[in-house]
Design an enzyme around this catalytic site. Structure first.
Site, PDB file in Angstrom:
ATOM      1  N   ILE A 159       2.545  -2.291  -8.575  1.00 25.80           N
ATOM      2  CA  ILE A 159       3.952  -2.724  -8.354  1.00 25.80           C
ATOM      3  C   ILE A 159       4.052  -3.938  -7.737  1.00 25.80           C
ATOM      4  O   ILE A 159       4.842  -5.010  -8.071  1.00 25.80           O
ATOM      5  CB  ILE A 159       4.925  -1.665  -7.514  1.00 25.80           C
ATOM      6  CG1 ILE A 159       5.054  -0.349  -8.237  1.00 25.80           C
ATOM      7  CG2 ILE A 159       6.315  -2.157  -7.306  1.00 25.80           C
ATOM      8  CD1 ILE A 159       5.677   0.760  -7.468  1.00 25.80           C
ATOM      9  N   ASN A 194      -8.489  -1.526 -11.111  1.00 23.95           N
ATOM     10  CA  ASN A 194      -7.146  -2.005 -10.862  1.00 23.95           C
ATOM     11  C   ASN A 194      -6.822  -3.093 -11.872  1.00 23.95           C
ATOM     12  O   ASN A 194      -5.618  -3.181 -12.259  1.00 23.95           O
ATOM     13  CB  ASN A 194      -7.030  -3.030  -9.605  1.00 23.95           C
ATOM     14  CG  ASN A 194      -7.354  -2.058  -8.311  1.00 23.95           C
ATOM     15  OD1 ASN A 194      -7.923  -2.694  -7.289  1.00 23.95           O
ATOM     16  ND2 ASN A 194      -6.836  -0.796  -8.334  1.00 23.95           N
ATOM     17  N   LYS A 218      -6.916  -7.939  -1.994  1.00 21.00           N
ATOM     18  CA  LYS A 218      -5.702  -7.900  -2.853  1.00 21.00           C
ATOM     19  C   LYS A 218      -4.534  -8.867  -2.487  1.00 21.00           C
ATOM     20  O   LYS A 218      -3.954  -9.598  -3.376  1.00 21.00           O
ATOM     21  CB  LYS A 218      -4.996  -6.514  -2.892  1.00 21.00           C
ATOM     22  CG  LYS A 218      -5.866  -5.322  -3.785  1.00 21.00           C
ATOM     23  CD  LYS A 218      -4.982  -4.418  -4.007  1.00 21.00           C
ATOM     24  CE  LYS A 218      -5.865  -3.422  -4.855  1.00 21.00           C
ATOM     25  NZ  LYS A 218      -5.270  -2.221  -5.319  1.00 21.00           N
ATOM     26  N   ILE A 239       0.021  -2.262   7.172  1.00 21.39           N
ATOM     27  CA  ILE A 239       0.996  -2.312   7.891  1.00 21.39           C
ATOM     28  C   ILE A 239       1.378  -1.814   9.109  1.00 21.39           C
ATOM     29  O   ILE A 239       2.269  -1.928   9.984  1.00 21.39           O
ATOM     30  CB  ILE A 239       2.211  -2.411   6.867  1.00 21.39           C
ATOM     31  CG1 ILE A 239       3.769  -2.859   7.430  1.00 21.39           C
ATOM     32  CG2 ILE A 239       2.240  -0.812   6.496  1.00 21.39           C
ATOM     33  CD1 ILE A 239       3.595  -4.277   7.503  1.00 21.39           C
ATOM     34  N   ARG A 264       4.822   4.575   3.783  1.00 21.26           N
ATOM     35  CA  ARG A 264       6.171   4.615   3.668  1.00 21.26           C
ATOM     36  C   ARG A 264       6.972   4.854   4.848  1.00 21.26           C
ATOM     37  O   ARG A 264       7.791   4.394   4.930  1.00 21.26           O
ATOM     38  CB  ARG A 264       6.389   5.385   2.384  1.00 21.26           C
ATOM     39  CG  ARG A 264       6.007   4.568   1.121  1.00 21.26           C
ATOM     40  CD  ARG A 264       6.756   5.644   0.045  1.00 21.26           C
ATOM     41  NE  ARG A 264       6.412   4.973  -1.202  1.00 21.26           N
ATOM     42  CZ  ARG A 264       5.566   5.198  -2.230  1.00 21.26           C
ATOM     43  NH1 ARG A 264       4.876   6.503  -2.010  1.00 21.26           N
ATOM     44  NH2 ARG A 264       5.577   4.477  -3.440  1.00 21.26           N
ATOM     45  N   CYS A 305     -12.263  10.047   2.337  1.00 22.58           N
ATOM     46  CA  CYS A 305     -13.377  10.708   3.156  1.00 22.58           C
ATOM     47  C   CYS A 305     -13.041  12.337   3.220  1.00 22.58           C
ATOM     48  O   CYS A 305     -13.706  13.036   3.270  1.00 22.58           O
ATOM     49  CB  CYS A 305     -13.228  10.188   4.386  1.00 22.58           C
ATOM     50  SG  CYS A 305     -11.757   9.895   5.157  1.00 22.58           S
TER      51      CYS A 305
END
Lengths: 615, 406
Positions: A29, A57, A73, A97, A123, A174
């Site tokens: 996205i 990807n 990326k 993040i 998220r 993992c």
């Protein structure tokens, strides 16, 4: 830029030019989104992504080329997007993040945040950061042909965590490679194994033990690492791919079995830290298999009963021989494509996943069950990402124009049904007053056994994993303010292995949790219960009153209410890539209860409930 | 996706929408992708056509973007054609494609190409699509007899059998009261049944009695021994044929998809608006100017006239929408190109694979929500001005300043 400015008119265009945007994620996205933003005229963009580019990807993340594999990326996406408008100011961070570097003050710098994420934890975190910073957030997700976009604004709309969600179906590497704990982990591993041996080789699908497991801190696993280095140095050979090795053995069932299920497991066992809190795995030897009972009499169909270990090993050997032949028939550069309706391929996955389950003490499953688990892995689709990324920008423009209340939650469906709906806009819901994240006094009830729950498990599995905190501080609301967990390293570690009951935490006790990074305070009410069903360690219950409505001995997880349970059965959808349909469990399963389906359906504004979603 | 890997698709028009479609189809992978365009790149193309750069201005759009497009997927053989398309063009070269997608083509040309596609055997699947300002739309015609091999792409459902009655019709109960999830009319096949072995390998249409039971064929016959145990019933995907109408037929009597029930009449109005735009272009040899009130009232009256020709007339003509369409039609909004580009590429893939139910036949989307109402209602404030430097391109590209106010 130019062309769209002609459409947008002056005030909007000015807003677009002056707006500061944070884009979280530069995957499927994210690539599409960055392109749309730059072309729409957005000039000031920060993009952050932890990942590096993988070969897998390239079939949809169109800002990346083969020569970019292995690079950040965020960085490559930035460079490619700058080609679309060399004057845009894009800053790229190759970082998580969730790192403490990106606190509330960082978020406050932006006009708006757009999520293009692939996992629940991030998220949840961004949701909390945006609530704390009071910045509008546009949240998105895709799963195969389904997609969804929603707008989150503190006090105005539902937050990402207002509605309980089905458990996350994508797993860190993992877990798959080192510490499986659920049957689905073993099924995923088995499919990876199939591809490693016969299919498309994908470095993301490694099946050998992972020595870079974040749990293995500096010292832990050192022995294992050293052993590995020694063996490499001593042998003077480079690490071979699993396939090369297997081919050299001539797909010898015994050798492969003993490598995968004996030697690799022994190697995992040498990473001792992994097993301090877990049941360690038991290596198996091909010539010395345990006598396990068949679950059902042999009159029951083969697909429908759990195979014994000996049966599994036999099926494994047969499949290897059969697949070897098929593989050879493909010619030099040929490969097999896993298909659940291919008997050999399916038997291979059923047997290997069950052997691995046995080793890790996980419930074994019937081939029939495994088939439905393995068949539900949804691939990411480029066109879905393109459409969803476009919808994100359109909702973003409305937010910019100060008309957040006109924003919609938009669902993309697979195809139009007879009612001819494809993109379905629904009104945004109001915040849930009971939400344990965005309500004014967040609280949540956790059902657990205080005599068996350690502080460490409370921190890792409940606070961090289930409740999405990053660095929690916890004290008991006992009048004394006894501190259980500190986010400062080295402060309260001595508590780690103690049980909650040792601190007099019992039924009705209240824990005050505080995550400084997320500016998030949560009151946890403990409901003690000796034994939870299905051997769950705990249950997070959204609302206390619901719990009181039912006696504790009854099943406290309730599909249509405000509850989430940690270890629900992994049945309906398995998610790869940036795939997560946020709230709509749009994938129907035959064996779901009808009310469960309703609960997962998105609510609609105008007409209620009748087939809005399922196209 | 074997069909995909063997198919050839042509996309005409390499503007903002065309490149989105091409990108998506290249990523999905077809054997041959041809992009065709006779237009030269202009500075405003750079706003939406992401594979064009400033140094490409003045070059043929298809040619300039082909190398960047080709990099997306080495398995796709990509070619670029520089020729234009009009009603006098020799269309015979189209016969080698399974699917032809037109963008930015005049309605007359769309009709010519559509008719040509319908005359071929097998018929070539046809899609046309356009973005005009805040509105966009696509039309699909996959021929008179399009075979859909898999209606929904869902995995066929499978259930274990508990019991099958001998009866007329026989009734199947599911094992352990699991729900079967079938629908009346589904086809189901059987295997591994003990006893009533005649059913193994048999396929029949079912009628759902309850979430746990369904009726099958007559099982009273002698060949149907009493049921003993075991057995699996599995849904069979039955292919269906869909019949499409030609563009000419559909223009006056459109089969519209309605994406938003709150704005039930929007697609019909956009359809009318698009027809009016084409009519405007035929009449004045240009499209309405941005934010021009005169042009917009012209467009509205053209639309009203056209409405009388429609078989199903639009009951309430949405003049606000038509005005916004007129004000913005020469502009192109990147997210709208991206959204429609996603849908059209998906339809193109459906056209060559027969997987998933195609759109029948018109899809219209608009995003007039992104325009502020006051902006839309007071167009006077949008008098053209010189382009400011924030645009990212030097001021001497004056063409922009006339068309696109800032």
């Amino acid at each position: 830029m130019a062309a769209s400015l002609g459409v947008l008119g002056e005030p909007t265009s000015k807003n677009v030019l002056s707006c500061k945007l944070l884009v979280v994620g530069a995957g499927g996205i994210g690539c599409e989104l960055l392109k749309n933003l730059v072309l729409t005229g957005f000039h000031d963009i920060v993009v952050i992504d932890l990942d590096t580019i993988d070969v897998s990807n390239l079939n949809r993340q169109f800002l990346f080329r083969k020569e970019h594999v292995g690079k950040s990326k965020a960085q490559v996406a930035k460079e490619s997007a700058l080609n679309f408008n060399p004057n845009a100011k894009i800053t790229a961070y190759h970082d998580s993040i969730m790192s403490p570097d990106y606190g509330v003050d960082f978020f406050k710098k932006f006009t708006m945040v757009m999520n293009a994420l692939d996992n629940r934890a991030a998220r949840n975190h961004v949701n909390r950061m945006c609530l704390a910073a009071d910045i509008p957030l546009i949240e998105s997700g895709t799963a195969g042909y389904l997609g969804q976009v929603t707008v989150i604004k503190k006090g105005l709309t539902e937050c990402y965590e207002c509605q309980p969600k089905p458990p996350q179906k994508s797993f860190p590497g993992c877990t798959i490679r080192n510490t499986p704990s659920e049957p689905i982990h073993c099924v995923v591993w088995a499919k990876h194994l199939f591809n490693q041996l016969f299919g498309e080789e994908d470095p993301d699908q490694d099946v050998s033990p992972d020595t870079e497991d974040p749990e293995l801190t500096a010292e832990a696993g050192q022995t294992a690492l050293e052993q590995k280095e020694q063996s490499n140095v001593a042998g003077g050979i480079e690490r071979k791919s699993t396939r090369t090795w297997a081919m050299e053995t001539g797909y010898d069932a015994k050798k492969i079995f003993n490598k995968l299920f004996r030697d690799d497991i022994k190697y995992l066992l040498s990473m001792e830290t992994l097993w301090k809190k877990r049941r360690p795995p038991n290596p198996l030897d091909f010539d010395n298999l345990p006598h396990t009972e068949c679950s059902e009499p042999s009159t029951v169909m083969r697909d429908q009963r759990v195979w014994s270990m000996k049966e599994c090993a036999q099926v494994f050997s047969d499949c290897l021989a059969g697949l070897k032949k098929e593989f050879a028939n493909q010619g030099e550069n040929g490969m097999l494509v896993w298909d659940k309706d291919d008997e050999l391929a399916m038997d291979f996955v059923a047997s290997t996943s069950n052997i691995r389950s046995h080793i890790f003490g996980i419930n074994q499953k019937t081939k029939f069950d495994i088939k439905s688990m393995a068949g539900n892995i949804i691939p990411a689709i480029a066109t879905t990402n393109a459409i969803i990324a476009a919808v994100i920008v359109m909702e973003g423009l409305k937010v910019l124009n100060g008309r957040i209340e006109e924003c919609k939650q938009i669902y993309l469906n697979r195809q139009p049904n007879p009612r001819k709906k494809l993109l379905v806009p629904c009104a945004l819901d109001k915040p849930s007053p009971k939400c344990y994240v965005c309500s004014s006094k967040p609280e949540v009830t956790v059902v657990l056994n205080t005599e068996k729950m350690t502080i460490k498990t409370l921190e890792d599995k409940i606070l961090k994993s289930a409740l999405g905190m990053v660095a929690p501080d916890v004290e008991i609301d006992d009048g004394k303010g006894t501190i259980l967990i500190s986010s400062e390293e080295g402060e309260m570690e001595e508590n780690n292995d103690k049980f909650l009951s040792e601190f007099h935490v019992g039924n009705g006790s209240i824990l005050k949790c505080d995550d400084f990074l997320q500016s998030y305070e949560l009151k946890i009410i403990i409901a003690h219960k000796d034994k939870l069903e299905e051997d769950k360690e705990f249950d997070v219950v959204g609302d206390l009153s619901e719990l009181h409505a039912k006696p504790l001995v009854e099943q406290p997880t309730n599909q249509n209410g405000g509850t989430t349970s940690h270890q629900e059965e992994e049945d309906d959808l398995m998610i790869v890539d940036e795939v997560e349909v946020i709230k709509s469990g749009t994938k129907r399963k035959a064996d779901q209860e009808p009310d469960e389906i309703n609960a997962k359906r998105p609510k609609s504004s105008g007409d209620h409930n009748d087939d809005i979603v399922i196209l | 996706m074997k069909q995909m890997a063997n198919s050839a698709i042509l996309i005409y028009g390499m503007g903002g929408l065309g490149i989105e479609i091409a990108k998506n189809i290249a990523l999905a992978g077809v054997k041959n992708l041809t992009i065709q365009d006779c237009k030269l790149a202009e500075i405003q193309d750079l706003g939406t056509q992401f594979f064009l750069r400033e140094e490409d201005v003045g070059k043929n759009r298809a040619e300039a973007s082909s190398s960047r497009l080709a990099e997306l997927n080495p398995y796709v053989s990509l070619s670029a054609l520089k020729t234009g398309l009009d009603c006098d063009s020799d269309l015979s070269y189209l016969a080698r494609y399974q699917c032809v997608i037109l963008t930015e083509a005049p309605l007359k040309v769309q009709i010519c190409v559509n008719n040509f596609c319908r005359q071929q055997t097998p018929q070539i699947k046809f899609i046309s699509a356009d973005v005009f300002g805040v509105c966009c739309g696509a039309f699909c015609d996959f021929g008179d007899n399009f075979e859909i091999t898999d209606l929904d792409g869902e995995e066929p459902k499978e259930i274990f059998i508990e019991k099958i009655s001998k009866g007329k019709p026989g009734v199947v109960s599911c094992f352990k009261n699991k729900m079967h999830g079938f629908d009346t009319g589904d086809h189901v096949t059987f295997r591994e049944i003990y006893g009533m072995t005649a059913l193994n390998g048999w396929t029949c249409q079912i009628k759902v009695l309850s979430p746990y039971m369904f009726e099958i064929c007559d099982t009273t016959g002698e060949e149907f021994a009493p049921y003993k145990h075991g057995g699996i019933a599995r849904q069979v995907k039955v292919s269906q044929n869909a019949s499409f109408k030609s563009l000419e037929q559909e223009i006056l009597n459109p089969s519209l998809l309605i994406p938003d029930l709150c704005r039930f009449e929007a697609p019909a109005n956009i359809h009318l608006g698009f027809l009016a735009l084409h009519r405007f272009n035929e009449k004045f040899k240009r499209f309405p100017k941005a934010w021009c009130v005169d042009d917009s009232s012209n467009l509205v009256s053209l639309a009203k006239g056209l409405n009388t020709e429609l078989t199903n007339k639009v009951t309430t003509i949405d003049e606000d929408l038509l005005n916004v369409l007129s004000y913005t039609n020469t502009g192109c909004l990147s997210p709208l190109c991206a959204a429609l580009g996603g849908f059209v590429a998906q339809e193109g893939i459906k056209a060559v694979t027969g997987k998933f139910t195609p759109l029948k036949q018109w899809l219209y989307l608009d995003c007039r929500d992104v325009i502020n109402k006051e902006e839309a209602t007071t167009p006077d404030m949008f008098t053209p001005r010189l382009v400011k430097q924030q645009l990212g391109y030097p001021q001497n590209k004056t063409k922009l300043s006339c068309v696109y106010p800032l």
